[in-house]
Each structure stands twice: as structure tokens, then as C-alpha cells.
Enzyme design. Structure first.
Site, mmCIF file in Angstrom:
data_model
loop_
_atom_site.group_PDB
_atom_site.id
_atom_site.type_symbol
_atom_site.label_atom_id
_atom_site.label_comp_id
_atom_site.label_asym_id
_atom_site.label_seq_id
_atom_site.Cartn_x
_atom_site.Cartn_y
_atom_site.Cartn_z
ATOM 1 N N GLU A 44 0.864 -1.179 0.000
ATOM 2 C CA GLU A 44 0.000 0.000 0.000
ATOM 3 C C GLU A 44 0.899 1.226 0.000
ATOM 4 O O GLU A 44 1.682 1.434 0.933
ATOM 5 C CB GLU A 44 -0.915 0.029 1.224
ATOM 6 C CG GLU A 44 -1.854 1.235 1.219
ATOM 7 C CD GLU A 44 -2.640 1.404 2.511
ATOM 8 O OE1 GLU A 44 -3.598 2.192 2.508
ATOM 9 O OE2 GLU A 44 -2.285 0.758 3.526
ATOM 10 N N ASP A 69 4.967 4.694 3.617
ATOM 11 C CA ASP A 69 4.644 6.103 3.815
ATOM 12 C C ASP A 69 5.938 6.853 4.090
ATOM 13 O O ASP A 69 6.832 6.336 4.770
ATOM 14 C CB ASP A 69 3.662 6.301 4.970
ATOM 15 C CG ASP A 69 2.804 7.536 4.784
ATOM 16 O OD1 ASP A 69 1.591 7.401 4.541
ATOM 17 O OD2 ASP A 69 3.361 8.650 4.853
ATOM 18 N N ASP A 96 9.844 7.044 -0.310
ATOM 19 C CA ASP A 96 9.024 7.787 -1.260
ATOM 20 C C ASP A 96 8.449 6.831 -2.298
ATOM 21 O O ASP A 96 9.171 6.005 -2.859
ATOM 22 C CB ASP A 96 9.886 8.855 -1.945
ATOM 23 C CG ASP A 96 9.063 9.873 -2.702
ATOM 24 O OD1 ASP A 96 8.213 9.460 -3.506
ATOM 25 O OD2 ASP A 96 9.277 11.081 -2.508
ATOM 26 N N ASP A 118 -3.135 11.867 -2.248
ATOM 27 C CA ASP A 118 -3.263 13.312 -2.442
ATOM 28 C C ASP A 118 -3.670 13.562 -3.892
ATOM 29 O O ASP A 118 -2.974 13.143 -4.813
ATOM 30 C CB ASP A 118 -1.920 13.983 -2.145
ATOM 31 C CG ASP A 118 -2.022 15.499 -2.045
ATOM 32 O OD1 ASP A 118 -2.852 16.095 -2.771
ATOM 33 O OD2 ASP A 118 -1.263 16.105 -1.272
ATOM 34 N N LYS A 122 -4.253 20.957 -8.720
ATOM 35 C CA LYS A 122 -3.773 21.977 -9.657
ATOM 36 C C LYS A 122 -3.030 21.330 -10.826
ATOM 37 O O LYS A 122 -2.245 20.403 -10.641
ATOM 38 C CB LYS A 122 -2.867 22.969 -8.929
ATOM 39 C CG LYS A 122 -3.604 23.784 -7.869
ATOM 40 C CD LYS A 122 -2.691 24.790 -7.197
ATOM 41 C CE LYS A 122 -3.466 25.596 -6.155
ATOM 42 N NZ LYS A 122 -2.590 26.585 -5.456
ATOM 43 N N ASP A 154 -12.064 9.535 -2.306
ATOM 44 C CA ASP A 154 -13.313 10.280 -2.163
ATOM 45 C C ASP A 154 -13.384 11.418 -3.167
ATOM 46 O O ASP A 154 -14.402 12.096 -3.270
ATOM 47 C CB ASP A 154 -13.406 10.876 -0.756
ATOM 48 C CG ASP A 154 -12.327 11.931 -0.543
ATOM 49 O OD1 ASP A 154 -11.125 11.575 -0.634
ATOM 50 O OD2 ASP A 154 -12.655 13.102 -0.322
ATOM 51 N N THR A 191 -10.002 2.737 5.400
ATOM 52 C CA THR A 191 -8.898 3.540 5.903
ATOM 53 C C THR A 191 -9.461 4.562 6.887
ATOM 54 O O THR A 191 -10.679 4.715 7.025
ATOM 55 C CB THR A 191 -8.186 4.292 4.763
ATOM 56 O OG1 THR A 191 -9.030 5.371 4.311
ATOM 57 C CG2 THR A 191 -7.889 3.366 3.585
ATOM 58 N N GLU A 192 -8.569 5.289 7.546
ATOM 59 C CA GLU A 192 -9.012 6.344 8.457
ATOM 60 C C GLU A 192 -9.818 7.401 7.707
ATOM 61 O O GLU A 192 -10.880 7.844 8.165
ATOM 62 C CB GLU A 192 -7.801 6.994 9.140
ATOM 63 C CG GLU A 192 -7.060 6.096 10.115
ATOM 64 C CD GLU A 192 -6.013 5.209 9.442
ATOM 65 O OE1 GLU A 192 -5.395 4.405 10.154
ATOM 66 O OE2 GLU A 192 -5.831 5.311 8.203
#
Length: 213
Positions: A44, A69, A96, A118, A122, A154, A191-192
Site C-alpha cells: 500500500e 509512507d 518515497d 493526495d 492543480k 473520495d 482507511t481512516e
């Protein structure tokens, strides 16, 4: 997921080498040896505080999971969940996501997950999106032939962008959900972020995309 800097996070991770890979470059090509078995390896990218990776490990003890992460404090919270759960089929990696070929051999990963990445909305930040073509190049390299990416978000804009990016790359969109929690999909591990958004009644989007030979 951005969180406040956690005091003692680095020491916390260093004290649990059985779960946290402290020299990730040295693990390349040796992941089955590290886990001590030949079970499939699922990763993940952007594992956050570890709810998903820990839940998946509990559901599937015959699969090895690696949570990745870059944020030190976030990964330390993920370690808390791993320790509390008692699972033994999870490793954590602070690297990364753009440099995965430094830590995995070609075809060493069997499946990967991108959860609530994320969206970088833009246009000038398009190349930072984890479904941009250069990231897909990396994923294809570490996955087997016909390897799959399972994505949840989402963000409708990021979801549509990802579907287009996958398709333009020549990937197959095996399954697409426009409202995951209203579907009959079984076995979902939240997930959270997912729990937070779903409690507000927000739709969760999901896709299973597959590389072609």
C-alpha cells in the site's frame, strides 16, 4: 495524510525492526526471505496510520503486506496499530513512492493499493499524482505481468483522472465503483480517511485496474 510531528517517532520505529525495515535498499529482491515465506506480497503506497494495511493483514494471514509512507510520525502510528493487532504478516517502509524500484525487484510485488492519495488538483502538480504515467511505469516494473492496482478515493476529479490515466496507459479497468459503500462489494477494509468521509455520507470511488503484457 498530514499529522503533527510525533515526539519519539523515530526511536519508536527503530525499536521494532521486526516490523520496520530500517535499510530498505538492502531488502530489494529479499522480501520473501524477510517475511520467511513465499506468500504473495501486497503493498500500500501512502499507508497513513495503518488501518487498511492492518485490517487486510488480519483478514488475509496468507498474504504479506507492506505499508509504505514517507512521513515519520504517520508511520509510527501505523506501527502502533500493527503492534496492537498482533499480526505478523506486515512490514512498514518509510520511503518515497516514486522510487519503488530502489526497494523492489522486477515483478517482486503481486498487488498494490492506492488509498486516498493526495489528488494534487492543480494542473501544474499533475506529475505528482500517484496515477500519473511515470508512476505507472514504476508500478508496472515491480508488479508481475497482468499485475493489478486497486484504488480508492473520495475525490471525484482524481478518480476520473486516474481512470483516464489507466486507460491511456493501456490498462484494463476490470471493476469500477462510483459509490462503494452502497454496492454489494464484500470484504472492504476502511482507511481512516474512508471512515471519516463515509460518516459524512460522501461517496467512495474504487477501481481495480490491470496492466496488460
Amino acid at each position: 495524510m498530514r499529522v503533527r510531528k510525533r515526539k519519539g517517532a523515530e526511536e519508536h520505529l527503530a525499536n521494532h525492526p521486526q516490523y520496520v525495515i530500517l535499510e530498505p535498499e538492502a531488502a530489494k529482491g529479499k522480501w520473501h526471505q524477510i517475511f520467511g515465506n513465499d506468500n504473495p506480497i501486497h503493498i500500500e503506497v501512502g499507508s497513513g496510520k495503518g488501518a487498511f494495511i492492518t485490517g487486510m493483514a488480519q483478514q488475509n494471514p496468507d498474504i504479506n503486506y507492506i505499508g509504505i509512507d514517507i512521513q515519520l510520525s504517520v508511520l509510527s502510528y501505523a506501527l502502533d496499530k500493527v503492534l496492537a493487532s498482533g499480526v505478523e504478516n506486515v512490514k512498514l517502509l518509510r520511503v518515497d513512492g516514486s522510487a519503488l524500484t530502489n526497494y523492489f525487484e522486477d515483478g517482486e510485488v503481486d498487488m498494490m493499493y492506492l488509498n486516498f492519495s493526495d489528488p494534487w488538483p492543480k494542473s501544474r502538480h499533475e506529475k505528482r499524482r500517484l496515477t500519473y504515467k511515470t508512476f505507472l511505469d514504476t508500478y508496472k516494473q515491480i508488479l508481475p505481468k497482468n499485475g493489478e492496482i486497486h484504488l480508492k478515493t473520495d475525490n471525484r476529479g482524481f478518480f476520473e483522472y486516474s481512470l483516464t490515466s489507466f486507460s491511456q496507459y493501456g490498462m484494463i479497468l476490470n471493476k469500477v465503483w462510483l459509490d462503494l459503500h452502497a454496492s454489494d462489494y464484500e470484504g472492504n477494509v476502511m482507511t481512516e480517511y474512508e471512515r471519516k468521509f463515509s460518516e459524512k455520507g460522501q461517496a467512495i470511488y474504487r477501481v481495480e485496474a490491470q496492466f496488460k503484457d
